[in-house]
Scaffold this active site. Structure first.
Site, PDB file in Angstrom:
ATOM      1  N   SER A  41       0.866  -1.169   0.000  1.00 14.98           N
ATOM      2  CA  SER A  41       0.000   0.000   0.000  1.00 14.98           C
ATOM      3  C   SER A  41       0.908   1.225   0.000  1.00 14.98           C
ATOM      4  CB  SER A  41      -0.879  -0.018   1.265  1.00 14.98           C
ATOM      5  OG  SER A  41      -1.596   1.185   1.371  1.00 14.98           O
ATOM      6  N   HIS A 154      -3.505  -5.831   2.726  1.00 11.15           N
ATOM      7  CA  HIS A 154      -2.612  -6.783   3.393  1.00 11.15           C
ATOM      8  C   HIS A 154      -3.271  -8.140   3.651  1.00 11.15           C
ATOM      9  CE1 HIS A 154      -0.056  -3.242   5.116  1.00 11.15           C
ATOM     10  NE2 HIS A 154       0.102  -3.429   3.826  1.00 11.15           N
ATOM     11  N   GLU A 163      -5.327  -2.104   8.844  1.00 15.37           N
ATOM     12  CA  GLU A 163      -4.684  -2.667  10.028  1.00 15.37           C
ATOM     13  C   GLU A 163      -5.435  -2.297  11.295  1.00 15.37           C
ATOM     14  OE1 GLU A 163      -0.382  -2.131  10.467  1.00 15.37           O
ATOM     15  OE2 GLU A 163      -0.368  -1.388   8.407  1.00 15.37           O
ATOM     16  N   GLU A 204       1.680  -8.805   7.383  1.00 13.73           N
ATOM     17  CA  GLU A 204       2.384  -8.215   8.526  1.00 13.73           C
ATOM     18  C   GLU A 204       2.183  -8.998   9.819  1.00 13.73           C
ATOM     19  OE1 GLU A 204       1.349  -4.076   8.442  1.00 13.73           O
ATOM     20  OE2 GLU A 204       2.509  -3.743   6.623  1.00 13.73           O
ATOM     21  N   ASP A 241      -4.978   1.639  11.154  1.00 14.50           N
ATOM     22  CA  ASP A 241      -4.403   2.177   9.927  1.00 14.50           C
ATOM     23  C   ASP A 241      -5.449   1.954   8.848  1.00 14.50           C
ATOM     24  OD1 ASP A 241      -3.105   2.850   7.612  1.00 14.50           O
ATOM     25  OD2 ASP A 241      -1.589   1.273   7.718  1.00 14.50           O
ATOM     26  N   GLU A 283      -4.365   6.161  11.587  1.00 16.56           N
ATOM     27  CA  GLU A 283      -3.406   6.477  10.519  1.00 16.56           C
ATOM     28  C   GLU A 283      -4.132   6.566   9.182  1.00 16.56           C
ATOM     29  OE1 GLU A 283       0.095   3.970   8.273  1.00 16.56           O
ATOM     30  OE2 GLU A 283      -0.148   3.674  10.446  1.00 16.56           O
ATOM     31  N   ASP A 310       0.754   8.975   6.882  1.00 14.44           N
ATOM     32  CA  ASP A 310       1.696   8.065   6.223  1.00 14.44           C
ATOM     33  C   ASP A 310       1.729   8.391   4.738  1.00 14.44           C
ATOM     34  OD1 ASP A 310       3.231   5.988   5.244  1.00 14.44           O
ATOM     35  OD2 ASP A 310       1.676   4.477   5.443  1.00 14.44           O
ATOM     36  N   LYS A 335       9.054   5.998   7.126  1.00 10.41           N
ATOM     37  CA  LYS A 335       9.476   4.813   6.368  1.00 10.41           C
ATOM     38  C   LYS A 335      10.667   5.204   5.506  1.00 10.41           C
ATOM     39  CE  LYS A 335       4.835   2.744   6.028  1.00 10.41           C
ATOM     40  NZ  LYS A 335       3.659   2.578   5.127  1.00 10.41           N
ATOM     41  N   HIS A 363       7.947  -0.329   9.587  1.00  7.55           N
ATOM     42  CA  HIS A 363       8.346  -1.356   8.620  1.00  7.55           C
ATOM     43  C   HIS A 363       7.563  -1.158   7.323  1.00  7.55           C
ATOM     44  CE1 HIS A 363       4.699  -4.081   9.813  1.00  7.55           C
ATOM     45  NE2 HIS A 363       4.373  -2.813   9.747  1.00  7.55           N
ATOM     46  N   ARG A 364       7.724  -2.095   6.387  1.00  9.39           N
ATOM     47  CA  ARG A 364       6.884  -2.184   5.197  1.00  9.39           C
ATOM     48  C   ARG A 364       6.305  -3.594   5.146  1.00  9.39           C
ATOM     49  NH1 ARG A 364       7.074   2.431   1.826  1.00  9.39           N
ATOM     50  NH2 ARG A 364       4.971   1.676   1.458  1.00  9.39           N
ATOM     51  N   LYS A 386       6.299   0.618  14.601  1.00  6.41           N
ATOM     52  CA  LYS A 386       5.267  -0.201  13.965  1.00  6.41           C
ATOM     53  C   LYS A 386       5.989  -1.268  13.147  1.00  6.41           C
ATOM     54  CE  LYS A 386       1.397   0.338  10.794  1.00  6.41           C
ATOM     55  NZ  LYS A 386       0.759   1.227   9.821  1.00  6.41           N
TER      56      LYS A 386
END
Length: 418
Positions: A41, A154, A163, A204, A241, A283, A310, A335, A363-364, A386
């Site tokens: 994303s 995800h 998320e 994730e 998120d 987020e 983000d 990021k 992270h990614r 995160k």
């Protein structure tokens, strides 16, 4: 002075099994390597990720061009540079590329090298990586924003929100934060099993049950928090998120159901969720260019919860300055691969902290075993990290690294503010 004697790169693989770039930087017989992550994303203003796009080679996802760029162009320019001069090295990379979104060299080529240089500098200085950033002595540990249910891009369920996370606000140490999160995650697993829902995980590490209602997901988490003996909104807080870029069409949003509704209606629904589930952080509640809606939301929530940019900021200083002036949020997700170099990342963190924003190192979805972001979080005194769920080794590696840092700090180890 320790000079760079060699730079080499190779294609390796990320947590989704996709190719990515690893760079190794040498100073005589000492070397350090780093792996660039990759997002699913992504914001449209992110730095460019160079892939070969040849369908016959790893379905167009190979990074041999990026590897070649490092092995030829970048290696030649960085030879004999002082490994401790991070800003100079990153400036050379930026000048070599010369484009706004790193389309010439690719942010994946640049970042893998930039991170490896920082690691090598620390190794030669014989100091831990976290001591080679902004903070030199008084370190604070970040609270984990732990992914617990996956949706959106995800997972392959019907959840709109990408998320659903928990944050152990009541933890007095990072060790306790992990223990509290462990309890809630494991109790959620028990609940899902009893309901005959899948306990398979998304990119994730959060569970990806086949449910399609945000409310249902939140109720499951609420039940797990209670089952763990914690108070929601006090000991453990729920955070979201939304990744609203994926849920935006013709100035309307489909955040709370599959139906597209107005911004005002979306905000009204958000406020109901915040009140009912004591949500503490959201987020990307709106799309990356919908500045007006972000500001509306900040006013509507009276700045009482953490609103995180983000896709809105993509770790870009210019966009962060716009967001600050617009009063769009009060926190930023950081990021490294959104911007492409360690130096630019540090500049964004410094500015964000100076204007009173919370900084969350992230992270990614396509991660690696590289734990660079764990040290970055501690070394910049960022409020939160995160890194996914307490599942999948590429996620857990970051939490394990902070546990090691906490141990090394001993009695000096303190949790950051929220």
């Amino acid at each position: 002075m320790s000079i760079i004697t060699k730079v080499i790169a190779r294609q390796v693989f990320d947590s989704r099994g996709n190719p990515t770039v690893e760079a190794e930087v040498f100073s005589k017989n000492i070397s350090s390597s780093s792996i660039c992550p990759s997002g699913a994303s992504t914001g449209s203003f992110e730095a460019y990720e160079k892939r070969d796009l040849n369908k016959k080679n790893y379905n167009g996802k190979s990074v041999f061009k990026a590897v070649k760029i490092i092995n030829t162009i970048i290696a030649k320019k960085l030879k004999n540079q002082n490994v401790h001069s991070q800003e100079t090295i990153d400036h050379i990379l930026l000048k070599l590329d010369g484009t706004k979104q790193k389309t010439k060299l690719g942010a994946n080529s640049m970042l893998a090298v930039s991170m490896a240089v920082k690691k090598l500098s620390s190794k030669i200085k014989k100091i831990p990586l976290y001591k080679n950033f902004l903070v030199k002595n008084k370190f604070f540990l970040p609270y984990p924003l732990m992914n617990i249910i996956n949706g959106g891009a995800h997972a392959n369920n019907g959840l709109q929100v990408q998320e659903f996370m928990i944050r152990p606000d009541g933890a007095k140490s990072f060790t306790q934060a992990i223990k509290m999160s462990f309890s809630v995650i494991n109790n959620l697993r028990t609940i899902l099993k009893k309901l005959n829902l899948s306990t398979s995980v998304g990119d994730e590490g959060g569970y990806a049950p086949m449910i399609s209602s945000n409310i249902q997901a939140l109720n499951l988490i609420l039940k797990a928090i209670k089952m763990s003996g914690f108070v929601n909104g006090k000991d453990i807080s729920i955070c979201l998120d939304v990744a609203a870029n994926e849920l935006f069409k013709k100035n309307k949003y489909s955040i709370h159901s599959k139906k597209y509704v107005s911004v005002d209606k979306s905000i009204s629904e958000y406020k109901k969720l915040i009140k009912k589930f004591k949500i503490k952080s959201i987020e990307d509640p709106f799309a990356e260019n919908d500045w007006k809606s972000w500001n509306k939301f900040m006013i509507a929530t009276n700045k009482e919860i953490q609103i995180v940019g983000d896709d809105l900021y993509v770790t870009n200083l210019e966009r962060l300055k716009i967001g600050f002036l617009n009063q769009s949020s009060n926190a930023i997700l950081i990021k490294l691969n959104q911007i492409g170099t360690v130096t630019e990342t540090i500049e964004v963190i410094k500015f964000a902290q100076n204007i009173g924003f919370n900084t969350i190192i992230s992270h990614r979805s396509g991660e690696s075993e590289d734990t660079f972001i764990a040290d970055l979080a501690v070394g910049t005194n960022s409020n939160q990290i995160k890194s996914g769920s307490l599942c999948r080794s590429e996620r857990v590696a970051k939490y394990n690294q902070i546990l090691r840092i906490e141990e090394s700090l001993g009695k000096k180890a303190k949790m950051n503010r929220l």
